[in-house]
Design a protein around this motif. Structure first.
Motif, short mmCIF file in Angstrom:
data_model
loop_
_atom_site.label_atom_id
_atom_site.label_comp_id
_atom_site.label_asym_id
_atom_site.label_seq_id
_atom_site.Cartn_x
_atom_site.Cartn_y
_atom_site.Cartn_z
N ARG A 1 54.93 41.57 41.22
CA ARG A 1 53.79 41.12 40.42
C ARG A 1 54.03 39.70 39.92
NH1 ARG A 1 52.39 41.56 34.94
NH2 ARG A 1 54.23 42.83 34.53
N ILE A 2 53.06 38.83 40.17
CA ILE A 2 53.16 37.43 39.77
C ILE A 2 52.73 37.31 38.31
CG2 ILE A 2 52.31 35.10 40.18
CD1 ILE A 2 51.73 35.99 43.09
N ARG A 3 53.61 36.75 37.50
CA ARG A 3 53.31 36.57 36.08
C ARG A 3 52.94 35.14 35.74
NH1 ARG A 3 57.82 40.69 34.76
NH2 ARG A 3 59.27 38.98 34.99
N LEU A 4 53.41 34.19 36.54
CA LEU A 4 53.15 32.79 36.23
C LEU A 4 53.24 31.98 37.52
CD1 LEU A 4 52.57 31.18 33.62
CD2 LEU A 4 55.00 30.64 33.51
N ALA A 5 52.23 31.15 37.77
CA ALA A 5 52.21 30.38 39.02
C ALA A 5 51.31 29.16 38.84
CB ALA A 5 51.72 31.25 40.18
N ALA A 6 51.32 28.30 39.84
CA ALA A 6 50.43 27.13 39.87
C ALA A 6 50.11 26.83 41.32
CB ALA A 6 51.09 25.92 39.20
#
Length: 837
Positions: A577-582
């Motif tokens: 699960r991705i919690r933080l990205a850009a």
């Protein structure tokens, strides 16, 4: 300033003696005994100091600053004179400082800069039971310094709850001094919730209400994290009105992300006429004396980071505290007077708690440790002495990451770039990012990103978690859709400015590069996380450059982006699960990651097209960036791929003509009786394609091209000329029967070659025809005039003697115009209905 006598003071004479007569000691003292502030001051006048310093390692910045200030106050001085501290991006020491309280890897930096610690006489490891990674590393390095460079270096390990014997053995049989007793008793109550599934704020609120009504003093509530602190704070704010007639109630959050002034408010005494409720994470579990606390309410939970060497990723887990941690928390209530502890679990559950917490070295990302060891000149952890050795799998994963970042050579030695990274004192991912982007004029924003990644979230999203890292950057400057904790925001900006100064980055706007500003965050994250660059797949899922799959929770706008960089992800399930990205662009990746983008040239068999496909692929780790046809692929590779394709498709993919297949079957038949013959079975042919078929497939690329192949000629090449002659003798293609017909022999079943022949054409033949030098009788399929089988036999003489007359009766009835003699052995064979006269 002078406090009343603390329990640890009775143990100080034995401790002084141990460190005068030897170089190591272990001090076990109960919570509240005063070891953190009393012991360093007690050692100041020891003769073996010889004017050198005492350094004390604390596991947390808040505890380090608090301990230094408290000791300075005991001496009647401001912090920074006799007693000072060094923590990450905050230092208060002076030329007269003789006790330095340090944390955040500061001791490691001291050791790397001066392996002999020439100006230090004693290193104290406080609260060692917490088993922080930095404490374990610092102790291992100090032990080697003591062994190789400084026999006189004193080491003291202090803890409230730890098995002292293993530590004493690690220190070479050091004496163990025990400070018995707690200063004030603490009464303990267990409060299991009335029903399961209650939210933590609903479990805490009634116990706080009970404590406010029935107990005096201030309250300290232990919670697992910031989210729970906020939830409990909102719940308690709504409750405060019930106590309007009594002292004012002030709620004080306490966690590592708060600015120092907010932390000071939480740990300082309540003002007269006020009661304080401190909502804290585990940061208040040890070392700190939170003034005025007489009641502890313990949720029994802690949030810890678990690192997975399998995936190279970490995840936050909320777990039950250990029995040792519960005891430490309980001890906070008895620091200054008798107290009360409420535990939000049952006494039965208390007995099931793990005795102690797992050492961080077993659970953490070991990239910082492995880089420090390489910089120390000892890349193999086995060369050092550890209480718990670093797990082999975690060390290997850390080495792979550091090699990817260019910090280590393939042999594990540190590179010049790696040495620069180690000097920063931050996680290798962040130091690598800073070093790579400063030449691009992006050092300022890189420092801001570094402090954001190195700290807890300081923002809140109205509609649930916000995974867009760009919004964090905007919130840092007071813009964007996220609400920010103002104190935490100012603290992070100050840390970013300090980091800029340390890195030599000029304050102000970045010079920038050609990408639009909104793309810069993703690009910088890609330098820190080159293994977490992701490309979108079907269903909004992503494949990461490190080979793992990842996905956003439903409803995240970033899930529409083609390319992203993931800064925070857990490793649960098949899709993390991705919690933080850009987001990031392919153009940015192609420009700035040319040194790690690999060109992969492949010549492979395409099963769907049944043809060889030659491609040039640009790949970033596991990600395909581009694929184009390969011009003029090497002929030998094409041939090899074609042969592999034939092998995959099976022997039936070859262009079998009737004569080619018969040639193969005849050779297989002969080999049954003579194993010296070459094996031409389908399995053997597929296994040896390179040996016999390669010369015949030049310039061929597909199954369609194989139709040009003269397969019989290729198969004949497997037999020498003399063997081919023998083959014609032993396994003839045809057999001439009495009628004059030359009929083919079917070798499909090598155990029983078949001659299919009309019955009338065998009249006059008494014995079964034989092949293989007379050893093998043919299996005769005797046919009617309509070419339908009427009998199968390998004994023609027996057929004539017995079965023929029954067959004759049937055939005569069906074919009355045909010739059916009474004596077939004396009759004339014929291909016609009747023989010619």
């Amino acid at each position: 300033m002078r406090e009343t006598t603390l329990p640890v003071e009775t143990s100080l004479p034995a401790l002084r003696q141990a460190l005068s007569e030897g170089t190591s000691a272990v001090l076990v003292a109960a919570p509240g005994a005063g070891k953190t502030t009393r012991v360093p001051l007690a050692m100041l006048e020891e003769l073996w100091l010889e004017g050198r310093k005492i350094v004390m390692l604390e596991p947390r910045r808040l505890a380090a600053r608090s301990a230094a200030r408290y000791m300075a106050a005991l001496l009647g001085e401001p912090v920074g004179q006799t007693v000072g501290y060094r923590v990450r991006m905050d230092t208060k020491v002076g030329p007269r400082t003789r006790i330095e309280v340090v944390t955040e890897g500061v001791l490691t930096r001291m050791l790397q800069e001066d392996p002999g610690l020439e100006q230090i006489a004693l290193v104290i490891f406080d609260e060692f039971h917490e088993r922080s990674l930095q404490a374990d590393l610092g102790l291992a390095l100090c032990l080697q310094t003591q062994e190789l460079l400084r026999e006189d270096l004193r080491l003291l390990v202090m803890s409230a709850t730890i098995e002292a014997e293993p530590v004493a053995r690690l220190l070479g049989g050091a004496p163990v001094i025990v400070s018995e007793g707690r200063q004030f008793p603490v009464e303990t109550f267990y409060r299991r919730p009335a029903r399961a599934g209650l939210r933590i704020e609903d479990r805490v609120e009634p116990v706080v209400r009970e404590a406010l009504r029935e107990r005096d003093g201030d309250l300290l509530v232990f919670l697992p994290g910031m989210a729970e602190i906020r939830a409990v704070e909102r719940k308690l704010q709504a409750m405060i009105g019930e106590f309007a007639g009594g002292p004012a109630i002030r709620i004080c959050p306490l966690h590592g992300s708060l600015p120092p002034e907010a932390q000071d408010r939480a740990i300082s005494p309540a003002i007269p006429g006020e009661r304080k409720i401190v909502l804290s994470t585990s940061v208040a579990e040890t070392s700190l004396t939170v003034e005025g606390i007489t009641v502890v309410i313990d949720s029994g939970l802690a949030r810890v980071s678990r690192f997975s060497p399998r995936t190279g990723m970490s995840r936050l887990e909320t777990t039950a505290v250990s029995a040792a941690s519960a005891e430490q928390r309980r001890g906070r209530a008895g620091r200054l007077q008798a107290g009360t502890c409420y535990r939000l679990w049952s006494e039965e559950e208390q007995h099931r708690l793990a005795p102690s917490s797992s050492p961080e070295i077993r659970e953490a990302d070991l990239a910082p440790l492995v880089l420090e060891l390489a910089a120390w000149g000892t890349p193999d952890p086995a060369e050092l002495s550890w209480l718990d050795a670093p797990p082999v799998a975690s060390v290997q994963q850390a080495r792979e990451l550091l090699r990817m970042l260019g910090a280590l050579t393939s042999e594990g030695a540190i590179t010049p770039h790696g040495r620069e990274m180690a000097a920063f004192g931050i996680h290798p991912r962040l130091s690598h990012m800073l070093l790579r982007v400063m030449p691009l004029g992006l050092g300022s924003i890189a420092c801001e990103i570094a402090v954001l990644l190195g700290d807890r979230d300081f923002t809140r999203a109205a509609g649930g978690p916000d995974t867009d890292f760009r919004h964090r950057l905007e919130a840092l400057h007071g813009r964007g859709p996220l609400k920010a904790d103002e104190g935490a925001r100012r603290r992070l900006l100050e840390e970013a400015e300090r980091l800029k100064r340390e890195c030599g980055v000029k304050t102000g706007a970045d010079r920038g590069i050609d990408e639009r500003p909104e793309e810069v965050a993703g690009l910088l994250l890609a330098f820190a996380y080159p293994d977490r660059i992701g490309r979108r797949r079907e269903g909004g899922k992503y494949l990461l450059s490190g080979g793992r799959g990842a996905a956003f929770q439903e409803g995240q706008p970033l899930a529409r982006e083609e390319w992203i960089v993931v800064a925070d992800v857990d490793d649960t399930g098949t899709e993390s699960r991705i919690r933080l990205a850009a987001p990031v662009t392919m153009a940015g990746l192609l420009r700035h990651f040319r040194d790690v983008i690999m060109e992969e040239r492949s010549v492979t068999w395409d099963r769907s097209a049944k043809a060889v496909r030659a491609r040039v692929r640009s790949k970033l780790g596991a990600l395909m960036l581009d694929e184009t046809p390969m011009p003029s692929p090497p002929a030998d590779e094409v041939a090899a791929a074609l042969l592999e394709g034939i092998r995959e498709e099976g022997a039936e993919s070859l262009p079998w003509s009737r004569t080619a297949r018969q040639f193969q079957e005849r050779a297989v038949f002969v080999r049954r009786s003579d194993p010296s013959w070459p094996d031409l079975s389908d399995d053997a042919l597929l296994a040896t394609l390179e040996e016999w078929l390669s010369p015949y497939v030049v310039n061929m690329k597909s199954v369609a091209d194989l139709q040009r192949l003269n397969l019989k000629e290729a198969l004949e090449s497997l037999l020498p000329w003399i063997k081919r002659r023998e083959l014609d003798e032993l396994a003839p293609t045809h057999w001439s029967v009495p009628s004059g017909s030359r009929l083919p022999i079917d070798y499909t079943d090598p155990d029983s070659p078949v001659l299919a022949v009309r019955l009338q054409e065998l009249f006059g033949l008494s014995e079964t025809p034989r092949i293989a030098g007379g050893r093998v009788p043919l299996t005769l399929h005797l046919l009617s005039p309509a070419q339908r089988p009427v009998q199968v036999t390998r004994d023609l003489a027996s057929f004539w003697s017995h079965a023929y007359f029954e067959v004759r009766k049937d055939l005569k009835g069906r074919y009355p115009k045909h010739y059916w003699p009474d004596n077939p052995l004396e009759a004339q064979a014929t291909r016609r209905a009747k023989p010619r006269d």
